[in-house]
Design a protein around this motif. Structure first.
Motif: not given
Ligand code: ME8
Length: 656
Positions: A551-564, A634-649
């Protein structure tokens, strides 16, 4: 006269533009609550109105080349018209430019000044005109308003201050001593934290630029619009003017508003003003969530506002339903779709689905098929059900208790679900009892009993939904032949034994909710969607693609990723892999469904910071609308959350 009526209020809306679905939401809910209390037989007073003395009202008038007062007159009238269209039955409407309001504001200002709760000083600080809010340096975000993100202006003026700092302890003590005072519960903590951070005195005047209520004895200044506006809740019911009326209504039972004006204004500033005046505090402040459109805040100033009347007009045109019925569908949708208190994302698809499934297939169908059979087998006349036992009365009684308990707790979704449970039970009952076979077998008494019972359900449902869908309820009553008595029926009448007089002539059936055709009309309002390929790729979390499918950068930039931040988590019934998460994105909350139940217990997730795709098209998964998707390895069907390194974000931070 002591307090003798249920008193409910909405915010008074700024008249800088016409009402949109957001203002309509609070007003529809308030109207439904007021109607519900009337239906229970209580005296009820429902107040709404318009907030007119704001700088932004004067600015909006100037933009249109009008005098502020003429402009406010025009807009206030438009608000009234929209409320009339939406069948909002308010008992009081207050405009803050009315003399009855101005007099009370002046008197309160003078009294608080005299008793030392107001004092004169110099103010220097930031002011956001769109939000009509003062900010200290540390309260800005990147130099912009921390609430709406727009430019702020520096204000240096001699001003009067309200001694808010003096009320911190009393406010905290009141909150502590009165559980239920601030709702929903999770917003209460925001208020407590805000107060505990230390309250600063509030500047309550601005330089007089020709619009606003002049400070008594100091006409070079006008009173700050929030100090003026909050007073509407008492000036409108006779404070200092009509003691009898005021005492019969105050303290308010329920003050409703959106979360934007909950913490700072309604739960801190307003109760402190009331304490200064020696008045009782309202019983409940409820701060509901915000509707978004494609994840964006809906607001008049952002120009992406949906008009409830237009929405209904389109629905009526496409389906052939009456306009007042289509308006009811809007009222029903906003109350049913999102748990009151939480945020919701508006989607035409769910609106249409609800219309077709809940209204056309469930409620409409029950009435149509039963009345058709009554026409066919009994010439449309209510028969005597004397030989029949085993109707649906116990089911109706159970649902009416559940619904009433839920409505008392402002849990509208739950209450409406209870009502729909009897509608489904009614349809199932007809399917199971097969009246067409009873007729063939000549079992006329049983046939009479079955149809009578199905009509009982339609009648009970009509009474119970009437606070939310008044026109629909009346139309059902008309078709059932009970229109004349319907307006005087109360909630208790839901459980009347033998509610129909034998011999009553019914009408119709005239389908109330003609199904929306399968031909999909272009969605309105137009929402910019992320390209389907992108959402599909993200959803499938596919393995890396060959180079020609990158996918192009333009495509990717349409995705809004956010910390929640995860605020709440629960399992979803009959879905072992799924959890329903309530998440905060800082200025809004949402629900998402995540396939992590086999890797995390719900309680492990609460309080965690996660990363989500914030602009994924909403999807209904096991009956829950999921507004976004979390990212996990995902490893062997187990989900491992992506988290910001610092929880103060902070929640809401963009991920790039
Ligand atoms: O704040 N979703 O007036 P206002 C849900 N004049 N509710 C929404 C909404 C949305 N997207 N947008 C607006 C003011 N609202 C002041 C109030 S009271 C003494 C003074 C609703 O015209 C919600 O109730 O900006 C919110 O609190 C209110 O409109 C703000 O209306």
């Amino acid at each position: 006269m002591p307090k003798s009526a249920y008193y409910i209020t909405t915010p008074i809306y700024y008249v800088n533009d016409v009402p949109h679905i957001g203002n309509a939401y609070t007003t529809i809910i308030a109207d439904a609550v007021a109607r519900y209390h009337r239906l229970k037989g209580e005296n009820t007073f429902f107040l709404t109105g318009t907030d007119e003395n704001a700088i932004k009202v004067a600015a909006a008038a100037k933009d249109r080349g009008m005098e502020p007062k003429a402009f406010a007159d025009q807009l206030a009238e438009q608000f009234r018209e929209v409320w009339k269209t939406l069948d909002i039955q308010y008992d009081g409407f207050i405009r803050t430019t009315e003399p009855r309001h101005i007099k009370v504001v002046e008197a309160i200002f003078s009294r608080l000044l005299e008793q030392g709760d107001i004092y004169k000083g110099n103010y220097e600080g930031w002011y956001c005109v769109p939000c009509e809010t003062f900010f200290a340096e540390g309260e800005l975000e990147c130099g912009k308003c921390s609430s709406c993100g727009r430019e702020v202006e520096w204000v240096a003026e001699e001003n009067y201050y309200f001694r808010l700092s003096a009320f911190s302890e009393r406010l905290l003590a009141h909150i502590e001593a009165n559980p239920g005072f601030l709702q929903p519960e999770f917003r209460k903590n925001e208020v407590v934290n805000f107060i505990k951070q230390g309250l600063r005195d509030v500047s309550i005047t601005r330089k007089n630029q020709g619009w606003g209520i002049p400070v008594p004895g100091d006409p070079g200044k006008v009173i700050y619009v929030w100090f003026d506006a909050l007073i509407n809740y008492i000036s409108a019911i006779g404070y200092l003017a009509d003691d009898e009326k005021f005492n019969s209504l105050w303290p308010a039972d329920l003050q409703l508003m959106g979360k934007d004006i909950f913490v700072r204004f309604h739960c801190t500033f307003w109760p402190a003003m009331l304490m200064g005046l020696g008045l009782e505090l309202p019983k409940v402040f409820f701060g509901h969530g915000f509707w978004t459109l494609d994840g964006e805040k809906i607001s008049k100033s952002k120009g992406n506002a949906i008009s409830p009347a237009e929405l209904a007009g389109d629905l009526a045109e496409e389906s052939g339903a009456r306009l007042d019925i289509a308006l009811d569908a809007v009222r029903y949708f906003v109350a049913r779709e999102v748990s009151f208190g939480l945020d919701g994302d508006f989607s035409m698809k769910s609106f249409r689905n609800r219309f077709n499934s809940d209204l056309a297939n469930d409620l409409g169908n029950l009435l149509n098929r039963t009345l058709s059979m009554l026409n066919k087998y009994f010439d449309g006349v209510i028969p005597d059900p004397k030989h029949f036992s085993g109707g649906l009365a116990p089911v109706i009684a159970g649902a009416s208790n559940t619904a009433a308990e839920a409505f008392d707790k402002l849990e509208f979704t739950k209450g409406l679900e209870a009502i729909w449970s009897i509608i489904s039970a009614g349809n199932k009952f007809v399917n199971d009892m097969k009246p067409w076979d009873l007729e063939k077998e000549g079992k006329t008494d049983e046939l009479a009993g079955v149809l009578y019972s199905a009509l009982e359900v339609a009648r009970a449902a009509a009474i119970m939904v009437s606070p939310f869908m008044p026109a629909t309820a009346m139309e059902i009553a008309r078709q059932l032949g009970i229109k004349d008595q319907f307006a005087s029926l109360k909630w208790a009448n839901v459980n009347d034994e033998k509610p129909f007089a034998v011999g009553t002539k019914t009408q119709g059936p005239d389908p109330i909710f003609p199904r929306l055709g399968s031909k999909k009309k272009e969605d309105k309002p137009k929402v910019e969607q992320i390209p389907e390929e992108v959402s599909k790729a993200v959803e499938a979390q596919e393995a890396p693609k060959p180079a020609d499918e990158l996918i192009s950068y333009d495509y990717f930039s349409k995705m809004k990723l956010k910390v929640a931040e995860v605020i709440a988590a629960e399992r979803i019934e009959k879905a072992d892999k799924l959890l329903k998460l309530k998440i905060s994105l800082g200025d809004e909350e949402r629900e998402i469904v995540a396939g992590v139940a086999e890797s995390y217990a719900p309680e492990e997730l609460v309080g965690r910071k996660i990363v989500i795709i914030a602009n994924l098209q909403p999807a209904k998964i096991r009956g829950v609308i999921s507004n976004g998707m979390l990212l996990a390895a995902e490893i062997d069907g187990k989900a491992i959350l992506l988290q910001p390194e610092n929880s103060d974000v902070p929640a809401g931070t963009k991920v790039k």
